[in-house]
Design an enzyme around this catalytic site. Structure first.
Site, short mmCIF file in Angstrom:
data_model
loop_
_atom_site.label_atom_id
_atom_site.label_comp_id
_atom_site.label_asym_id
_atom_site.label_seq_id
_atom_site.Cartn_x
_atom_site.Cartn_y
_atom_site.Cartn_z
N HIS A 274 0.86 -1.18 0.00
CA HIS A 274 0.00 0.00 0.00
C HIS A 274 0.90 1.24 0.00
O HIS A 274 2.01 1.20 0.52
CB HIS A 274 -0.84 -0.07 1.29
N ASP B 47 2.18 -4.80 8.00
CA ASP B 47 0.99 -3.99 7.74
C ASP B 47 -0.20 -4.92 7.88
O ASP B 47 -0.51 -5.70 6.97
CB ASP B 47 1.09 -3.39 6.32
N GLN C 20 -5.44 -5.35 6.74
CA GLN C 20 -6.44 -6.24 6.17
C GLN C 20 -6.48 -7.58 6.88
O GLN C 20 -7.24 -8.46 6.48
CB GLN C 20 -6.16 -6.46 4.68
N LYS D 132 -11.09 0.04 9.91
CA LYS D 132 -11.27 -1.15 9.08
C LYS D 132 -11.75 -2.33 9.92
O LYS D 132 -12.08 -3.38 9.38
CB LYS D 132 -9.97 -1.52 8.37
#
Lengths: 481, 369
Positions: A190, A267, A270, A293
């Site tokens: 990202h 990261d 997600q 998220k």
């Protein structure tokens, strides 16, 4: 909390749900019933999961035939925002990788904070501020427990994952990277994981190296392993890709980089919302995620870092709260995590994040993971039936798991046209663009892609609606060729 | 009676800040239909009838425009664009509107690959959009465009068809609000994702650039043919597009060779005062307005100073001879009269006017009655 546990286990929990119930739970299953069901689901796993068959085949029919309600159907009533119409059609929200929706429990927590005990934290003496401080620090503990950090002091609250990565870059990076040092990333990262390191590399003379994808459209893990050398000071990788839906073997990568004396930054934006994440098991040095998220409010996120690393890091932002003593010509700094939390934090939002974690724990992350794996397969298979579609990332199989999202393109159709018409004509919300991954799109040879991403409150019905709408839209656009 | 008159008037005219002294002009203006049969009939109960202005005569279906001002009237749009708007308004069903849009896009002449350059690319689009502009023989601007997204191509086609072959001024006056009237739920919020808005802005910017370049070209040819010098500031102030007049000032330097001391009487742009460029015109108009002079002479003598340091790089209108005869000067010393004139021309002095040579007299002093 589990007072009803004994009672619940006496009969198969699902007999509570009359098979003749219509399968639109928004109208039938009340939140209290749903919560009851959730409680019983999350108690003991074996009996419950056996009686909650979530088949990978057709959604509605199987569900009503078996008299079961999927996790999506059960949790939907908790999310007020999902029950609306847009552009004349029922909203089908499939943009969860961009941001997730919030259950009313989180909304209530925010409301309670601001209406009941809003007060500045850490310094106040009075009742309200003591309560606010307690709840704020309790939220920190909840985050620590959620990812199995050793202690809550290893959690630094930030504005979001992007800020957390910048914190590591400007604090740890600037003081640890020397000219010639290497930072290893993948082309699928990202922008938030790439740009801060570009800025820091410019300043320190460090070098960024990027690992390509293999033939399955997953970062080439062997190549990554080979690229790790004594020069590698840091590896920055995603846990789950927001475009490819692929998973990376963080535990192995961490071991490889530790062997050469380097560190790993994960990261987890997600992954934390969708699967069990255990930072000790992964042996991550740094891990970042965003609240918005994972069903929490916007404006709050966190950095996890091992306490010895954190203690050695210089401040990032300066100001109140992060200091110990302030003189005119110099100041001394607080211990972590306060050292990295300058100024008044997003107190209400942190407490909201705590409430979101409670909600997720109430369901159980493994439950969520299992359900979403089924959804992921269903989405992938359904999407594959669209003619001329190209889905990015690996094919799901026994060995290869995908997250519940698909980035795709339909030949000769621009993704923006798809997204626009899906929204305007069918109320289906997907995303079109580069999803903050321009290098990845360039690598794949496309300008943009469309992306549908699910969360545990989506159902197979949502997927069906999406596919029908997509099919119609593609036909409509093709009729103009 | 009169008190109720005044208060009611105020209520009715809240949006139109007109001083009560000019109520007569309020009623005589054509901008709204008076809802009262006679100007002072307010004794009835106050029923607020909507004062219809031109702008409100067409209420759009869904206004997503961020500005709170009313829409540009459809009649002000270029004729072909008006037709297109009306066509879309006549199609009610959203799906049919899209079909119409896609149909336009399909028939849009594709853009030659050589024109798909960075300069022609609409920035910030999720899809790729290119726009090309050129002037035709009558110096109207025409456009060509292309996109890889069919919806954006449709919108591009609307703009191309609606704006091509029109004078630059007209193109620059077009406000993006008309898109609301199409009923396509086109957002007007400025953002990098707003392809339509960015497309229109780029087209307007290119039209302006072409115009400015063309003006320069005519100037240069006029100079070489005249032998004297033509000092004309381009009247780009009249061509300011909606909020974006970035390249509106040209930098035409004064003269090539100093002629016989003749100020050329020929203007590229026809102005009301032959012999004067736009600055000269403005000076004259300002002095007329503020001083109500009996006699007023404005002479552009910039050519006499062309070539010296102060003038270089300016756009030509730098030195003027002024002769003003006005009652305003009565009772004022010479210095005060000059100061008065300089005060009125502050803006010009700050934007390139270099010097004035002033003769300021009262009517009595010149013997006029």
């Amino acid at each position: 909390m589990m007072m009803m546990e004994g009672v619940a286990l006496k009969f198969p929990p699902l007999k509570l749900f009359n098979p003749n119930f219509p399968t639109s739970p928004a109208t039938t299953v009340t939140p209290s019933l749903a919560r009851f069901a959730l409680r019983s689901f999350s108690s003991s796993s074996s009996s419950c999961s056996a009686s909650l068959p979530i088949s990978a085949t057709a959604g509605k029919e199987a569900d009503s035939a078996l008299g079961t309600l999927s996790l999506g159907h059960l949790t939907r009533p908790d999310f007020p925002i999902l029950h609306q119409e847009v552009n004349g059609s029922k909203l089908v929200y499939l943009d969860n990788a961009a941001t997730s929706q919030k259950p009313h429990q989180v909304l209530k927590a925010l409301q309670s904070y601001y209406a009941g005990y809003n007060s500045n934290v850490h310094r106040g003496i009075h009742y309200l501020s003591a309560k606010a401080t307690d709840q704020y620090e309790l939220a920190r503990k909840k985050v620590a427990d959620f990812i199995n950090a050793e202690e809550s002091q290893e959690i630094v609250f930030t504005r979001n994952a992007t800020e957390a990565i910048n914190l590591v870059a400007y604090s740890w990076g600037i003081s640890n990277l020397k000219p010639g040092d290497e930072v290893l990333l993948t082309v699928a990262e990202h922008h938030s994981a790439i740009v801060p390191w570009q800025l820091v590399a410019q300043r320190t003379g460090a070098v960024l190296r990027f690992v390509d994808l293999d033939e399955n459209e997953v970062p080439e893990v062997e190549k990554l392993r080979e690229s790790i050398s004594r020069k590698t000071k840091l590896v920055v990788v995603h846990h789950v890709s927001n475009v490819l839906a692929s998973f990376l073997p963080i535990k192995h990568i961490a071991r490889w980089v530790h062997d050469v004396g380097g560190k790993i930054l994960v990261d987890a934006c997600q992954s934390v919302p969708h699967i069990v994440v255990d930072v000790q098991e992964l042996d991550a040095d740094f891990l970042v995620a965003s609240s918005h998220k994972m069903c929490g409010p916007t404006g709050i996120g966190f950095l996890y870092a091992k306490s010895d690393i954190l203690s050695a890091m210089p401040p990032f932002l300066g100001g109140g709260e992060m200091i110990s003593d302030v003189f005119l010509d110099h100041s001394t700094y607080a211990d972590p995590p306060s050292r990295f939390e300058a100024g008044t934090p997003a107190i209400g939002e942190a407490i909201g994040l705590g409430a979101a974690i409670d909600y997720l724990q109430g369901i159980g992350m493994q439950k969520i993971h299992d359900y979403e794996t089924e959804l992921a397969n269903y989405l992938y298979e359904s999407l594959s039936t669209i003619p001329n579609v190209r889905i990015y990332g690996p094919r799901p199989s026994e060995k290869v798991k995908r997250a519940a999202l698909c980035s795709f393109n339909v030949e000769d159709v621009h993704p923006t046209d798809l997204a626009t018409l899906l929204d305007q004509q069918h109320g289906v919300a997907i995303r079109s663009g580069h999803h903050c991954a321009q290098p990845l799109h360039r690598y794949l040879g496309v300008n943009a892609s469309a992306r549908a991403s699910l969360h545990f409150y989506n159902t197979k019905d949502d997927v069906d609606d999406f596919i029908n709408a997509l099919s119609e839209t593609v036909s409509f656009l093709n009729s103009f060729k | 009676m009169s008190s109720s008159v005044s208060s009611s008037f105020r209520l009715l005219t809240t949006r139109i800040p007109v001083p009560l002294s000019s109520t007569k002009s309020l009623f005589s203006s054509s901008s709204f239909k008076p809802t009262l049969s006679s100007p002072f009939l307010i004794s009835k109960s106050i029923s607020f009838q909507r004062i219809e202005t031109r702008n409100q005569s067409r209420s759009p279906t869904s206004i997503s425009a961020s500005s709170s001002t009313s829409l540009q009237p459809v009649e002000e749009l270029p004729p072909k664009l008006q037709e297109i708007v009306k066509l879309f308004q006549s199609v009610q069903e959203p799906k049919a509107k899209y079909e119409q849009l896609l149909f336009y896009g399909k028939n849009l002449k594709p853009l030659d690959a050589q024109f798909k350059t960075k300069l022609n690319k609409v920035e910030g689009c999720v899809s790729q959009v290119w726009v090309r502009a050129y002037l035709d023989n009558d110096r109207n601007v025409s456009f060509e465009a292309d996109s890889d997204s069919v919806l954006t191509k449709g919108l591009a086609a609307l703009l191309v068809l609606g704006l091509s072959g029109r004078p630059v001024e007209e193109v620059l006056r077009v406000s993006p609000d008309f898109a609301v009237l199409l009923g396509l739920q086109q957002s007007l919020t400025p953002s990098r994702n707003n392809g339509f808005l960015n497309m229109l802005k780029l087209m307007q910017k290119k039209a302006l650039e072409l115009y400015v370049e063309a003006e320069k070209g005519v100037l240069e040819s006029a100079q070489s043919s005249e032998g004297g010098s033509v000092h004309n500031e381009l009247q780009s102030s009249k061509l300011e597009s909606n909020g974006d007049a970035s390249s509106s000032n040209s930098t035409v330097v004064g003269s090539s060779s100093v002629g016989e001391g003749l100020v050329s009487k020929k203007d590229v742009k026809a102005s009301e005062f032959p012999g004067l460029g736009s600055r000269g015109t403005r000076i004259k108009e300002k002095l007329e307005k503020e001083l109500d002079p009996v006699e007023l002479d404005v002479e552009d003598v910039s050519y006499q100073h062309a070539g010296h340091a102060g003038v270089r790089g300016s756009d030509g209108e730098t030195h003027f001879n002024l002769k003003v005869v006005s009652k305003e000067f009565e009772g004022k010393s010479l210095v005060k009269r000059h100061r008065l004139i300089y005060g009125l021309l502050q803006e010009e002095l700050q934007s390139g006017l270099h010097a004035l040579s002033i003769v300021a007299k009262t009517p009595a002093e010149v013997g006029a009655t």
